[in-house]
Design a protein around this motif. Structure first.
Motif, PDB file in Angstrom:
ATOM      1  N   GLU A 143       0.825  -1.208   0.000  1.00  0.00           N
ATOM      2  CA  GLU A 143       0.000   0.000   0.000  1.00  0.00           C
ATOM      3  C   GLU A 143       0.861   1.261   0.000  1.00  0.00           C
ATOM      4  OE1 GLU A 143      -2.877  -0.281   3.152  1.00  0.00           O
ATOM      5  OE2 GLU A 143      -3.737  -2.103   2.299  1.00  0.00           O
ATOM      6  N   VAL A 144       1.914   1.255   0.805  1.00  0.00           N
ATOM      7  CA  VAL A 144       2.800   2.422   0.870  1.00  0.00           C
ATOM      8  C   VAL A 144       3.528   2.602  -0.470  1.00  0.00           C
ATOM      9  CG1 VAL A 144       4.872   3.354   1.969  1.00  0.00           C
ATOM     10  CG2 VAL A 144       3.068   2.357   3.374  1.00  0.00           C
ATOM     11  N   GLY A 198       2.617  12.508  -8.415  1.00  0.00           N
ATOM     12  CA  GLY A 198       2.644  13.130  -9.733  1.00  0.00           C
ATOM     13  C   GLY A 198       4.005  13.047 -10.406  1.00  0.00           C
ATOM     14  N   ARG A 199       5.034  13.104  -9.631  1.00  0.00           N
ATOM     15  CA  ARG A 199       6.382  12.994 -10.210  1.00  0.00           C
ATOM     16  C   ARG A 199       7.017  11.700  -9.721  1.00  0.00           C
ATOM     17  NH1 ARG A 199      10.132  14.378  -6.413  1.00  0.00           N
ATOM     18  NH2 ARG A 199       9.294  15.405  -4.571  1.00  0.00           N
ATOM     19  N   LYS A 200       7.897  11.164 -10.526  1.00  0.00           N
ATOM     20  CA  LYS A 200       8.520   9.899 -10.188  1.00  0.00           C
ATOM     21  C   LYS A 200       9.612  10.127  -9.140  1.00  0.00           C
ATOM     22  CE  LYS A 200      10.588   5.814 -12.256  1.00  0.00           C
ATOM     23  NZ  LYS A 200       9.908   4.855 -11.442  1.00  0.00           N
ATOM     24  N   ILE A 201       9.525   9.380  -8.055  1.00  0.00           N
ATOM     25  CA  ILE A 201      10.546   9.425  -7.004  1.00  0.00           C
ATOM     26  C   ILE A 201      11.300   8.107  -7.093  1.00  0.00           C
ATOM     27  CG2 ILE A 201      10.985   9.606  -4.527  1.00  0.00           C
ATOM     28  CD1 ILE A 201       8.158  10.937  -4.343  1.00  0.00           C
ATOM     29  N   PRO A 202      12.594   8.158  -7.352  1.00  0.00           N
ATOM     30  CA  PRO A 202      13.352   6.910  -7.506  1.00  0.00           C
ATOM     31  C   PRO A 202      13.311   6.066  -6.225  1.00  0.00           C
ATOM     32  CG  PRO A 202      14.653   8.801  -8.239  1.00  0.00           C
ATOM     33  CD  PRO A 202      13.421   9.340  -7.568  1.00  0.00           C
ATOM     34  N   GLU A 203      12.871   4.814  -6.396  1.00  0.00           N
ATOM     35  CA  GLU A 203      12.804   3.909  -5.253  1.00  0.00           C
ATOM     36  C   GLU A 203      14.195   3.703  -4.682  1.00  0.00           C
ATOM     37  OE1 GLU A 203      10.994  -0.441  -4.009  1.00  0.00           O
ATOM     38  OE2 GLU A 203      10.433   0.467  -5.921  1.00  0.00           O
ATOM     39  N   GLY A 204      14.306   3.808  -3.358  1.00  0.00           N
ATOM     40  CA  GLY A 204      15.592   3.648  -2.685  1.00  0.00           C
ATOM     41  C   GLY A 204      16.336   4.955  -2.479  1.00  0.00           C
ATOM     42  N   SER A 205      15.862   6.028  -3.109  1.00  0.00           N
ATOM     43  CA  SER A 205      16.507   7.331  -2.930  1.00  0.00           C
ATOM     44  C   SER A 205      16.215   7.849  -1.523  1.00  0.00           C
ATOM     45  CB  SER A 205      15.995   8.328  -3.973  1.00  0.00           C
ATOM     46  OG  SER A 205      14.635   8.656  -3.709  1.00  0.00           O
ATOM     47  N   PRO A 206      17.018   8.813  -1.049  1.00  0.00           N
ATOM     48  CA  PRO A 206      16.752   9.367   0.284  1.00  0.00           C
ATOM     49  C   PRO A 206      15.320   9.919   0.412  1.00  0.00           C
ATOM     50  CG  PRO A 206      18.919  10.041  -0.451  1.00  0.00           C
ATOM     51  CD  PRO A 206      18.263   9.345  -1.615  1.00  0.00           C
ATOM     52  N   TRP A 240      12.650   8.898  -1.259  1.00  0.00           N
ATOM     53  CA  TRP A 240      11.762   7.725  -1.203  1.00  0.00           C
ATOM     54  C   TRP A 240      11.738   7.161   0.218  1.00  0.00           C
ATOM     55  CZ3 TRP A 240       8.672   4.899  -4.657  1.00  0.00           C
ATOM     56  CH2 TRP A 240       8.275   3.635  -4.190  1.00  0.00           C
ATOM     57  N   GLU A 241      12.921   7.011   0.802  1.00  0.00           N
ATOM     58  CA  GLU A 241      13.016   6.427   2.147  1.00  0.00           C
ATOM     59  C   GLU A 241      12.271   7.266   3.182  1.00  0.00           C
ATOM     60  OE1 GLU A 241      14.203   3.432   2.828  1.00  0.00           O
ATOM     61  OE2 GLU A 241      14.755   3.145   0.729  1.00  0.00           O
ATOM     62  N   VAL A 242      12.426   8.595   3.109  1.00  0.00           N
ATOM     63  CA  VAL A 242      11.743   9.482   4.058  1.00  0.00           C
ATOM     64  C   VAL A 242      10.231   9.382   3.882  1.00  0.00           C
ATOM     65  CG1 VAL A 242      11.321  11.921   4.634  1.00  0.00           C
ATOM     66  CG2 VAL A 242      13.663  11.090   4.341  1.00  0.00           C
ATOM     67  N   LEU A 243       9.774   9.452   2.630  1.00  0.00           N
ATOM     68  CA  LEU A 243       8.337   9.374   2.372  1.00  0.00           C
ATOM     69  C   LEU A 243       7.788   7.987   2.702  1.00  0.00           C
ATOM     70  CD1 LEU A 243       8.164  11.401  -0.966  1.00  0.00           C
ATOM     71  CD2 LEU A 243       7.244  12.074   1.273  1.00  0.00           C
ATOM     72  N   TYR A 244       8.574   6.959   2.440  1.00  0.00           N
ATOM     73  CA  TYR A 244       8.141   5.593   2.763  1.00  0.00           C
ATOM     74  C   TYR A 244       7.908   5.472   4.261  1.00  0.00           C
ATOM     75  CZ  TYR A 244       7.873   0.560   3.126  1.00  0.00           C
ATOM     76  OH  TYR A 244       7.446  -0.715   3.402  1.00  0.00           O
TER      77      TYR A 244
END
Length: 103
Positions: free
Chosen positions: A66-67, A75-83, A85-89
């Motif tokens: 779900e996350v 709306g914009r692509k956030i690279p998975e594993g990027s800093p 992405w990690e914060v938002l995850y």
């Protein structure tokens, strides 16, 4: 409950064989501890341990899906594993735990 989810996260990806192995080790340690007395047969307790671990892993996988879906719908692509992405995850994961009453 949240402690269980956090522990389940550590077990994510475990095979059924590994879960069974861990449940047997837990029972062995409980049986030798003189301060613990099992109220049910050891195998019944072991099967309950397997069931709880499996349920918690499934729950963590569902929350992860779900996350991940939420982050991929931005709306914009956030690279998975990027800093970022990690914060938002972590933020969305925490919110999902709270929403489910697990934290």
């Amino acid at each position: 409950k949240s402690d269980l989810v956090e522990r389940a996260a550590m077990f994510a990806g475990l095979s059924r064989e590994k879960i069974n192995h861990l449940s047997k080790e837990i029972i062995e340690r409980l049986e030798v501890d003189e301060e613990i007395s099992l109220l049910k047969p050891a195998n019944d307790v072991r099967l309950r341990i397997v069931r709880v671990m499996t349920e918690e892993i499934r729950l963590e996988e569902t929350i992860d899906d779900e996350v991940t879906h939420t982050l991929q719908s931005y709306g914009r692509k956030i690279p998975e594993g990027s800093p970022e992405w990690e914060v938002l995850y972590r933020k969305h994961h925490e919110e999902e735990l709270v929403r489910r009453g697990l934290k």
